[in-house]
Write a protein that holds these residues in place. Structure first.
Motif, mmCIF file in Angstrom:
data_model
loop_
_atom_site.group_PDB
_atom_site.id
_atom_site.type_symbol
_atom_site.label_atom_id
_atom_site.label_comp_id
_atom_site.label_asym_id
_atom_site.label_seq_id
_atom_site.Cartn_x
_atom_site.Cartn_y
_atom_site.Cartn_z
ATOM 1 N N SER A 36 -4.908 4.207 -13.896
ATOM 2 C CA SER A 36 -3.979 5.134 -13.244
ATOM 3 C C SER A 36 -4.580 5.686 -11.964
ATOM 4 C CB SER A 36 -3.597 6.284 -14.190
ATOM 5 O OG SER A 36 -4.744 6.914 -14.726
ATOM 6 N N VAL A 37 -3.709 5.943 -10.988
ATOM 7 C CA VAL A 37 -4.112 6.440 -9.678
ATOM 8 C C VAL A 37 -3.258 7.657 -9.341
ATOM 9 C CG1 VAL A 37 -4.397 5.912 -7.224
ATOM 10 C CG2 VAL A 37 -4.711 4.101 -8.933
ATOM 11 N N SER A 96 -12.156 -3.449 -9.212
ATOM 12 C CA SER A 96 -12.794 -4.301 -10.220
ATOM 13 C C SER A 96 -12.293 -3.992 -11.625
ATOM 14 C CB SER A 96 -14.316 -4.128 -10.169
ATOM 15 O OG SER A 96 -14.713 -2.862 -10.662
ATOM 16 N N LYS A 97 -11.589 -2.859 -11.786
ATOM 17 C CA LYS A 97 -11.125 -2.454 -13.108
ATOM 18 C C LYS A 97 -9.690 -2.881 -13.397
ATOM 19 C CE LYS A 97 -14.916 -0.243 -14.166
ATOM 20 N NZ LYS A 97 -15.851 -0.814 -15.174
ATOM 21 N N ILE A 98 -8.995 -3.442 -12.423
ATOM 22 C CA ILE A 98 -7.587 -3.760 -12.623
ATOM 23 C C ILE A 98 -7.377 -5.272 -12.629
ATOM 24 C CG2 ILE A 98 -6.875 -1.593 -11.579
ATOM 25 C CD1 ILE A 98 -6.084 -3.089 -9.066
ATOM 26 N N THR A 99 -6.292 -5.686 -13.272
ATOM 27 C CA THR A 99 -5.976 -7.117 -13.357
ATOM 28 C C THR A 99 -4.649 -7.452 -12.694
ATOM 29 O OG1 THR A 99 -4.985 -6.777 -15.548
ATOM 30 C CG2 THR A 99 -7.310 -7.408 -15.482
ATOM 31 N N GLY A 100 -4.076 -6.496 -12.004
ATOM 32 C CA GLY A 100 -2.826 -6.726 -11.281
ATOM 33 C C GLY A 100 -2.740 -5.761 -10.121
ATOM 34 N N ASP A 101 -1.569 -5.665 -9.536
ATOM 35 C CA ASP A 101 -1.370 -4.729 -8.436
ATOM 36 C C ASP A 101 -1.232 -3.306 -8.967
ATOM 37 O OD1 ASP A 101 -1.338 -6.827 -6.610
ATOM 38 O OD2 ASP A 101 0.846 -7.085 -6.795
ATOM 39 N N ILE A 102 -1.554 -2.327 -8.097
ATOM 40 C CA ILE A 102 -1.221 -0.940 -8.379
ATOM 41 C C ILE A 102 0.240 -0.741 -7.975
ATOM 42 C CG2 ILE A 102 -1.656 1.477 -7.857
ATOM 43 C CD1 ILE A 102 -3.956 0.373 -9.347
ATOM 44 N N ASN A 103 1.060 -0.361 -8.929
ATOM 45 C CA ASN A 103 2.476 -0.089 -8.656
ATOM 46 C C ASN A 103 2.691 1.420 -8.662
ATOM 47 O OD1 ASN A 103 3.571 -2.914 -8.728
ATOM 48 N ND2 ASN A 103 2.695 -2.828 -10.782
ATOM 49 N N TYR A 104 3.180 1.947 -7.553
ATOM 50 C CA TYR A 104 3.317 3.394 -7.382
ATOM 51 C C TYR A 104 4.750 3.842 -7.626
ATOM 52 C CZ TYR A 104 -1.291 3.442 -5.174
ATOM 53 O OH TYR A 104 -2.637 3.315 -4.915
ATOM 54 N N VAL A 105 4.862 5.085 -8.079
ATOM 55 C CA VAL A 105 6.153 5.724 -8.254
ATOM 56 C C VAL A 105 6.021 7.152 -7.742
ATOM 57 C CG1 VAL A 105 5.608 6.455 -10.625
ATOM 58 C CG2 VAL A 105 7.985 6.209 -9.922
ATOM 59 N N PRO A 106 7.055 7.674 -7.049
ATOM 60 C CA PRO A 106 6.943 9.043 -6.534
ATOM 61 C C PRO A 106 6.965 10.071 -7.660
ATOM 62 C CG PRO A 106 9.153 8.174 -6.155
ATOM 63 C CD PRO A 106 8.321 7.025 -6.652
#
Length: 405
Positions: free
Chosen positions: A383-384, A234-244
């Motif tokens: 951030s995740v 509910s806090k985001i407005t797009g996809d979560i994009n991950y990076v290693p």
């Protein structure tokens, strides 16, 4: 958890440092999830009104700790904003106001505050932690820890500190960093499980993932939250994009990533390694990149705050900063590059001053830790932090393009 309060009432509260986000590059060994549950812990923000001495200098002192591999300090005198939680310990629970710190992993409470109950068990161990600007030590206990009704931990390691420096006005610290950071801190064990470890192994959360949300301090929404086990969609407005996690040391020992930065169409930092860290207030970049940024913006150093100061005309001419991470570009608008003007007095600035939140990390690029995306970046992007898969993720929020500063 304490609920959010109005901004005006928070301005009278004492200052402490931001809690930090850092972790080793190596993830925990994969485990079979016991649950798919996730739960959110609300945070309360405190804003300093007594004046902060040279916010950029305080951040650079923290960088030196990180580069040297020391536990990063939690100062009670230098930051403008922190997030706290009311955490229950024991049965019946006594609630303590604790600083949330993902840059350290031990949980501890000041001896004078700790109330023992039938669930308080002295382990016979002594705990001791040395930070960059202080230390804490005392007896090690285990006890029940209640974060909220869904997040209850059995036999959590708790340090009861007979000696501590910093954290004035708070009862202690809740460490939610990686278990690696507990090694050597307790006398009779190699390491102690963190609260996140125990939430996972006890089946309360289904994965070792932490989602972090801040609202800009000047937005009128004075809350933040940690989501254990997942992220808050509910806090985001797009996809979560991950990076290693980066492979470059020393950034690889923390929540380190690779990124490049451009000011408008001009590259100021080619792809290099740095870290994501809520324990750092500003956005810090390598000295050579900072000089390019200063030249492009026309900012002049301000002695009181340690920040670059610009005029209204220069603000009107600011370009966006573009952070490219894993092939995805995140835009930090001109408004996102300035300190909240309503909080200028909290950092020793003038009421009508305009101060940039991009600072000099103190060393040229190529050090292996060439930037820190601190709080001023993270209040614009969700951030995740995924320990299981050794990666960091970002997404836009409703505040990414806010003009509240």
């Amino acid at each position: 958890m304490v609920l959010s309060t109005s901004l005006s009432s928070l301005l009278a509260l004492p200052v402490l440092a931001f809690f930090s986000l850092s972790a080793r590059a190596s993830p925990h060994p994969p485990r079979t999830p016991l649950s798919t549950a996730a739960s959110t812990l609300k945070l309360a923000v405190r804003i300093n009104s007594s004046g902060v001495k040279n916010i950029a200098g305080a951040d650079r002192a923290r960088v030196r700790d990180l580069q040297a591999g020391r536990s990063s300090s939690i100062s009670a005198t230098n930051a403008a904003t922190i997030y706290t939680a009311d955490v229950g310990v024991g049965s019946p629970a006594t609630y303590y106001t604790l600083l949330i710190d993902t840059g350290s992993s031990n949980t501890w409470i000041k001896d004078k505050a700790y109330k023992k109950t039938s669930t308080s068990q002295d382990t016979g161990g002594k705990f001791s932690i040395t930070y960059g600007s202080g230390s804490v030590s005392g007896e090690e206990y285990t006890d029940i820890v209640t974060l909220n009704s869904d997040l209850v931990i059995e036999k959590q390691s708790i340090g009861v500190a007979s000696k501590s420096t910093g954290l004035d006005g708070l009862d202690g610290l809740l460490g939610v960093g990686p278990v690696y950071l507990t090694q050597g801190t307790v006398s009779n064990v190699d390491e102690v499980p963190t609260v996140t470890d125990n939430l996972y192994t006890q089946g309360t959360i289904g994965s070792e993932v932490l989602g972090v949300f801040f609202a800009p301090a000047s937005s009128g929404d004075s809350s933040g939250e940690l989501t254990f086990g997942s992220y808050d969609a509910s806090k985001i407005t797009g996809d979560i994009n991950y990076v290693p996690i980066t492979s470059t040391s020393p950034a690889s020992g923390y929540w380190g990533i690779d990124q490049s930065i451009a000011y408008g169409t001009t590259s100021i930092l080619t792809e290099t390694a740095g870290i994501v860290d809520t324990g750092t207030t500003l956005i810090l970049i390598a000295t050579d990149a900072f000089r390019k940024y200063q030249s492009a913006t026309g900012g002049t150093p301000d002695e009181a705050t340690g920040l670059l100061k610009i005029t209204s005309d220069q603000y009107n001419q600011l370009s966006s900063l573009y952070f490219t991470i894993g092939g995805v570009t995140y835009e930090l608008t001109p408004n996102g590059q300035i300190w909240p003007r309503s909080l200028n007095s909290a950092i020793g600035g003038t009421t009508d001053g305009i101060y940039l939140v991009v600072g000099d990390i103190g060393s040229n690029s190529g050090s292996g830790l060439d930037f820190i995306n601190g709080y001023c970046f993270l209040e614009r992007f969700y951030s995740v932090y995924d320990t299981t898969n050794s990666r960091v993720g970002f997404s836009t929020t409703e505040y990414t393009y806010a003009t509240s500063n």
